[in-house]
Design an enzyme around this catalytic site. Structure first.
Site, mmCIF file in Angstrom:
data_model
loop_
_atom_site.group_PDB
_atom_site.id
_atom_site.type_symbol
_atom_site.label_atom_id
_atom_site.label_comp_id
_atom_site.label_asym_id
_atom_site.label_seq_id
_atom_site.Cartn_x
_atom_site.Cartn_y
_atom_site.Cartn_z
ATOM 1 N N ASP A 12 48.558 90.241 47.782
ATOM 2 C CA ASP A 12 48.892 90.479 46.686
ATOM 3 C C ASP A 12 47.976 90.892 45.490
ATOM 4 O O ASP A 12 48.014 90.903 44.669
ATOM 5 C CB ASP A 12 49.880 89.338 45.999
ATOM 6 C CG ASP A 12 51.100 88.977 46.903
ATOM 7 O OD1 ASP A 12 51.640 89.779 47.489
ATOM 8 O OD2 ASP A 12 51.322 87.667 46.976
ATOM 9 N N LYS A 15 47.267 95.997 46.699
ATOM 10 C CA LYS A 15 47.079 97.149 47.489
ATOM 11 C C LYS A 15 47.970 98.324 47.617
ATOM 12 O O LYS A 15 47.713 99.380 47.461
ATOM 13 C CB LYS A 15 47.132 96.509 49.123
ATOM 14 C CG LYS A 15 46.155 95.491 49.287
ATOM 15 C CD LYS A 15 46.349 94.804 50.550
ATOM 16 C CE LYS A 15 47.509 93.980 50.855
ATOM 17 N NZ LYS A 15 47.835 92.723 49.812
HETATM 18 P P1 GDP Z 1 50.209 94.070 47.181
HETATM 19 O O1 GDP Z 1 50.789 93.159 48.153
HETATM 20 O O2 GDP Z 1 48.614 93.767 47.262
HETATM 21 O O3 GDP Z 1 50.394 95.610 47.080
HETATM 22 O O4 GDP Z 1 50.385 93.229 45.643
HETATM 23 P P2 GDP Z 1 51.747 93.161 44.935
HETATM 24 O O5 GDP Z 1 52.696 94.406 44.678
HETATM 25 O O6 GDP Z 1 52.481 91.980 45.864
HETATM 26 O O7 GDP Z 1 51.453 92.403 43.742
HETATM 27 C C1 GDP Z 1 50.663 93.083 42.835
HETATM 28 C C2 GDP Z 1 51.379 93.309 41.381
HETATM 29 O O8 GDP Z 1 50.399 93.194 40.401
HETATM 30 C C3 GDP Z 1 52.839 94.057 41.500
HETATM 31 O O9 GDP Z 1 53.561 93.475 40.812
HETATM 32 C C4 GDP Z 1 51.800 95.384 40.822
HETATM 33 O O10 GDP Z 1 52.814 96.128 40.086
HETATM 34 C C5 GDP Z 1 50.881 94.611 39.619
HETATM 35 N N1 GDP Z 1 49.625 95.326 39.446
HETATM 36 C C6 GDP Z 1 48.980 96.053 39.981
HETATM 37 N N2 GDP Z 1 47.771 96.242 39.680
HETATM 38 C C7 GDP Z 1 47.881 95.771 38.450
HETATM 39 C C8 GDP Z 1 46.941 95.773 37.399
HETATM 40 O O11 GDP Z 1 45.952 96.216 37.002
HETATM 41 N N3 GDP Z 1 47.543 94.867 35.887
HETATM 42 C C9 GDP Z 1 48.575 94.525 36.046
HETATM 43 N N4 GDP Z 1 49.149 93.939 34.801
HETATM 44 N N5 GDP Z 1 49.454 94.435 37.049
HETATM 45 C C10 GDP Z 1 49.165 94.978 38.224
HETATM 46 P P1 IMO Z 2 51.087 91.361 50.881
HETATM 47 O O1 IMO Z 2 50.853 92.450 52.146
HETATM 48 C C1 IMO Z 2 50.837 87.137 49.729
HETATM 49 C C2 IMO Z 2 51.471 83.984 53.251
HETATM 50 C C3 IMO Z 2 52.771 83.417 53.086
HETATM 51 C C4 IMO Z 2 52.175 82.199 53.588
HETATM 52 C C5 IMO Z 2 51.541 82.636 54.948
HETATM 53 C C6 IMO Z 2 52.104 82.622 56.133
HETATM 54 O O2 IMO Z 2 52.142 91.529 50.117
HETATM 55 O O3 IMO Z 2 49.689 91.035 50.243
HETATM 56 P P2 IMO Z 2 53.982 84.556 57.125
HETATM 57 O O4 IMO Z 2 55.428 84.543 56.713
HETATM 58 O O5 IMO Z 2 52.968 85.636 57.200
HETATM 59 O O6 IMO Z 2 54.009 83.815 58.401
HETATM 60 O O7 IMO Z 2 53.318 83.517 55.928
HETATM 61 O O8 IMO Z 2 51.054 83.970 54.544
HETATM 62 N N1 IMO Z 2 51.672 85.727 53.066
HETATM 63 C C7 IMO Z 2 51.539 86.472 52.055
HETATM 64 N N2 IMO Z 2 51.002 86.005 50.675
HETATM 65 N N3 IMO Z 2 50.821 88.367 50.187
HETATM 66 C C8 IMO Z 2 51.456 88.822 51.479
HETATM 67 O O9 IMO Z 2 51.508 90.067 51.802
HETATM 68 C C9 IMO Z 2 51.836 87.880 52.365
HETATM 69 N N4 IMO Z 2 52.285 87.693 53.634
HETATM 70 C C10 IMO Z 2 52.103 86.557 54.164
HETATM 71 O O10 IMO Z 2 52.910 83.069 51.847
HETATM 72 O O11 IMO Z 2 51.397 81.335 52.923
HETATM 73 MG MG MG Z 3 52.426 91.682 48.026
#
Ligand code: GDP
Ligand code: IMO
Ligand code: MG
Length: 424
Positions: A12, A15
């Protein structure tokens, strides 16, 4: 130019946003690991997309999308993703390529994930219950598996499913005292998946190598983060794939030699969902401030994310094992309004200072962070588009992290939107 984008923390990191931006200059975007446990957010204008299996390049109508061999595919989630984009007039016809060798997540995987988590009680891993662990376990076990290419031959698949489901039902009954599942129902669903997905299924390794030979630029999109890597993360509190960049070559059949640049994505702080050690966690008003201001709730499960300070030991480790060239540091805007910030520059383990991350949960749980404290800023920075226009304390924070992780920070996130990004 081929680039790989990976998470440097526990997932999270942002990316999805980074990949969406870089996809503008790429011909092809490839997902190579994980499954629908991922949730990658892309915001375009007023639209917010949460992508679980489709690469984050899929929003751009001319970008070719590949879901490669090491991704475990829940066809239900994938079909929903394709339909969600179609509702926005974004078609994937002719530009989505799914590996015939990718393994299929079926209902019994999700059921097993849930039953196992429930049975573990307070020792549960906190998985996303998307069937990821059970599907990868079947892949490694080899005997009871379904791959995307199996959807081409429904007669053979029907017979195979009878054997697999009978085996799974024995386990459900004996280990969990749970109700059986129906092979016929799963087969009916598979017919539907075949109908929807067969046109996209192909040999993605051949496709990628041909494309690279033709000079196409490829962007490889990591899922999860390096610290969730099955071999190099905080085992057992990890996911079931090689989610660091080390998983990229095996994940899609393209060797790292063909990748020009590895970009690691980190947040200006640290978050984690699910259980496991987290040395810089702030289970207090600081963590709550970050959660509220950064909207730190899971994209896939909606769970509140655990929040804490930036951990330079952990990120340096992810950079080292991942051969990372440069860093994208997201969510700098979330710090606005705090008085001071802490950065973990080392761990103290048994009175000894260490700067190499111990990817061993027993040793890591003995680590206490050694912090340095720096001043924060009050100004909102969500409109800033130039590094030199950031408050001096924000500039200093970035420079100090660069010193600690020994890599340049070339992308800075100051908000969730595409244009809320500073390039250096
Ligand atoms: P990913 O799994 O790595 O793609 O990340 P996620 O989408 O799960 O979580 C990142 C969150 O942060 C999302 O809600 C994005 O819209 C938000 N986000 C990404 N970059 C920024 C930033 O620079 N500032 C803020 N406030 N939010 C961001
Ligand atoms: P993105 O791509 C954050 C975490 C789960 C749990 C552990 C194992 O959005 O960054 P699983 O369901 O994979 O067997 O869970 O890994 N987890 C993540 N945490 N971002 C993710 O993906 C995750 N994918 C799995 O919360 O701790
Ligand atoms: Mg994510």
């Amino acid at each position: 130019m081929n680039t790989c984008v990976v998470g440097l923390q526990w997932g999270d990191e942002g990316k999805g946003k980074v990949v969406d931006i870089l996809a503008e200059h790429s011909d092809i975007v490839v997902r190579y690991s994980g499954g629908a446990n991922a949730g990658h957010t892309v915001i375009v204008g007023d639209d917010r997309f949460a992508l679980h299996l489709l690469p984050s390049g899929s929003i751009r109508p001319n970008t070719i999308c590949v879901i490669a061999n090491a991704v475990v595919i829940d066809p239900e989630v994938l079909i929903k993703g394709i339909e969600t984009l179609a509702q926005k007039d974004i078609s994937l016809n002719g530009r989505l390529f799914i590996s015939e060798n990718a393994h299929v997540v079926l209902d019994y995987h999700k059921k097993e994930d849930q039953l196992r988590e429930e049975s573990l009680g307070k020792n549960k891993l906190g998985t996303t219950i998307r069937g990821i662990g059970p599907c990868y376990a079947d892949k490694v076990g080899r005997s009871h598996t379904v791959r995307m290419g199996d959807l081409r031959d429904l007669e053979t698949l029907e017979a195979k499913l009878q054997i697999i489901v009978e085996y799974k039902n024995k386990i459900f009954a004996a280990v969990y005292n749970a109700k059986p599942i129906s092979a016929d129902e799963i087969f009916e669903k598979c017919k539907f998946y075949a109908d929807k997905l067969l046109p996209f299924i192909t040999d993605t390794t051949e496709f990628l190598h041909k494309s690279i030979a033709e000079g196409k630029s490829v962007l490889f999109e990591g899922a999860q983060g390096a610290l969730l890597d099955i071999d190099h993360g905080t085992f057992p509190f990890v996911t079931s794939s090689n989610s660091s960049s080390l998983g990229m070559p095996a994940g899609c059949g393209v060797p790292t030699k063909l990748v020009d640049k590895f970009i690691g994505v980190a947040k200006a702080y640290t978050t984690r969902v699910g259980a496991g050690p987290f040395p810089t966690e702030q289970d207090n008003e600081i963590g709550q401030y970050i959660r509220d201001k950064g909207n730190e709730y899971g994209t896939t499960t909606g769970r509140p994310r655990r929040c804490g300070w930036f951990d330079a030991v952990a990120v340096s480790y992810a950079i080292t094992i991942g051969a990372i060239d440069s860093v994208a540091l997201m969510h700098l805007d979330t710090f606005t309004g705090l008085k001071e910030l802490k950065i973990c520059r080392a761990y103290k383990i048994n009175e000894e200072e260490k700067t190499f991350f111990p990817a061993n949960t027993a040793r890591l749980s003995q680590a206490s962070p050694v912090y340095e404290t720096v001043p924060a800023w009050d100004e909102e920075i969500t409109e800033v588009d130039n590094f030199n226009d950031l408050p001096l304390n924000a500039q200093n924070y970035i420079c100090r992290i660069e010193e600690l992780v020994k890599k340049p920070i070339t992308i800075i996130g100051v908000g969730p939107k595409r244009n809320q990004t500073i390039f250096r």
